[in-house]
Write an enzyme that holds these catalytic residues in place. Structure first.
Site, PDB file in Angstrom:
ATOM      1  N   SER A 192       1.881  -3.155   4.348  1.00 19.09           N
ATOM      2  CA  SER A 192       0.945  -4.121   3.794  1.00 19.09           C
ATOM      3  C   SER A 192       0.823  -3.819   2.311  1.00 19.09           C
ATOM      4  O   SER A 192       0.578  -2.669   1.929  1.00 19.09           O
ATOM      5  CB  SER A 192      -0.424  -4.005   4.479  1.00 19.09           C
ATOM      6  OG  SER A 192      -1.308  -4.986   3.994  1.00 19.09           O
ATOM      7  N   GLU A 193       1.003  -4.833   1.471  1.00 22.35           N
ATOM      8  CA  GLU A 193       1.113  -4.581   0.026  1.00 22.35           C
ATOM      9  C   GLU A 193      -0.158  -4.015  -0.591  1.00 22.35           C
ATOM     10  O   GLU A 193      -0.124  -3.452  -1.677  1.00 22.35           O
ATOM     11  CB  GLU A 193       1.523  -5.853  -0.709  1.00 22.35           C
ATOM     12  CG  GLU A 193       0.475  -6.923  -0.746  1.00 22.35           C
ATOM     13  CD  GLU A 193       0.987  -8.185  -1.409  1.00 22.35           C
ATOM     14  OE1 GLU A 193       0.668  -8.393  -2.585  1.00 22.35           O
ATOM     15  OE2 GLU A 193       1.688  -8.955  -0.748  1.00 22.35           O
ATOM     16  N   ASN A 194      -1.304  -4.153   0.106  1.00 25.28           N
ATOM     17  CA  ASN A 194      -2.532  -3.581  -0.441  1.00 25.28           C
ATOM     18  C   ASN A 194      -2.645  -2.084  -0.162  1.00 25.28           C
ATOM     19  O   ASN A 194      -3.614  -1.453  -0.582  1.00 25.28           O
ATOM     20  CB  ASN A 194      -3.763  -4.326   0.080  1.00 25.28           C
ATOM     21  CG  ASN A 194      -3.833  -4.374   1.581  1.00 25.28           C
ATOM     22  OD1 ASN A 194      -2.819  -4.528   2.252  1.00 25.28           O
ATOM     23  ND2 ASN A 194      -5.018  -4.269   2.140  1.00 25.28           N
ATOM     24  N   SER A 203       1.914   1.444  -3.537  1.00 21.30           N
ATOM     25  CA  SER A 203       2.466   0.368  -2.725  1.00 21.30           C
ATOM     26  C   SER A 203       3.524  -0.421  -3.480  1.00 21.30           C
ATOM     27  O   SER A 203       4.610  -0.702  -2.963  1.00 21.30           O
ATOM     28  CB  SER A 203       1.338  -0.563  -2.260  1.00 21.30           C
ATOM     29  OG  SER A 203       1.830  -1.534  -1.370  1.00 21.30           O
TER      30      SER A 203
END
Length: 220
Positions: free
Chosen positions: A48-50, A90
């Site tokens: 998840s990019e967060n 990330s």
């Protein structure tokens, strides 16, 4: 076709593209339900990019951890080996070409692999977010999206909206079919048996190349 059925068809077919050992980023929207349809014998690490590696399927209603959300602020689960980190780390993973597959939605895509998925002129927008990095930093880009939007064609000869990235899309998966973008154009390789080739082409602005070994989509 019911919207939930459409989303399920797209997610199930997209999940079949994932292989053991892949690191996969899921964009917001439809791609976030893909872990729910991953075959049991496939071990994939979802990012998840967060800031998470090891994202699991959608939690049961009422059983979520309020500290675990994806980039779209939806609740997610974390697998036993999961790790969390800041946004800078990330995006170092993404920009360092450590993502095998990036799966995103789109407003438009064209036969050159250009994609627009971040803004419609005149409408308020939050910004491009990480879409530009996810399109340019992954080894393969899959668009998992509905074939049309309110009857409007989304697979075009040339995008009309501001681009997120040019020439980065490899594969398009919709409820109507499975398509690959090649130097010659968009090749329809699989078709949902509920539709005819003519119906798919009528709802596609780009001229489709029909694979000589065209197969039925395995989603039922």
């Amino acid at each position: 076709m019911d919207k939930n059925i459409i989303r399920k068809i797209i997610a199930k077919r997209t999940a079949k593209e994932l292989k053991d050992g892949y690191v996969v980023n899921l964009g917001i929207g439809l791609p976030t339900i893909i872990p729910n349809y991953l075959p049991a014998n496939i071990n994939v690490t979802f990012q998840s990019e967060n800031g998470m590696l090891g994202m699991g399927p959608t939690p049961e209603e009422g059983k979520h951890n309020p500290y675990y959300t994806n980039a779209g602020a939806q609740y997610i689960t974390a697998l036993p080996f999961a790790s969390t980190f800041d946004s800078a780390t990330s995006f170092a993973i993404i920009r360092g070409n450590h993502i095998d597959v990036s799966i995103l939605g789109a407003l438009e895509v064209d036969e050159k692999g250009d994609v627009a998925n971040w803004m419609i002129p005149g409408k308020k927008i939050p910004g491009m977010g990480g879409a530009m990095d996810l399109l340019s930093g992954a080894k393969r880009v899959i668009l998992a999206m509905e074939h049309t939007a309110n009857g409007k064609k989304k697979i075009l000869k040339k995008c009309t909206l501001p681009l997120t990235a040019a020439g980065q899309v490899n594969t398009i998966i919709t409820e109507m079919g499975f398509m690959e973008i090649t130097a010659e154009g968009i090749v329809l390789k699989e078709i949902n048996p509920k539709f005819t080739i003519l119906q798919v082409q009528e709802l596609t602005d780009a001229n489709l190349i029909i694979d000589k070994n065209l197969k039925e989509m395995d989603v039922f």
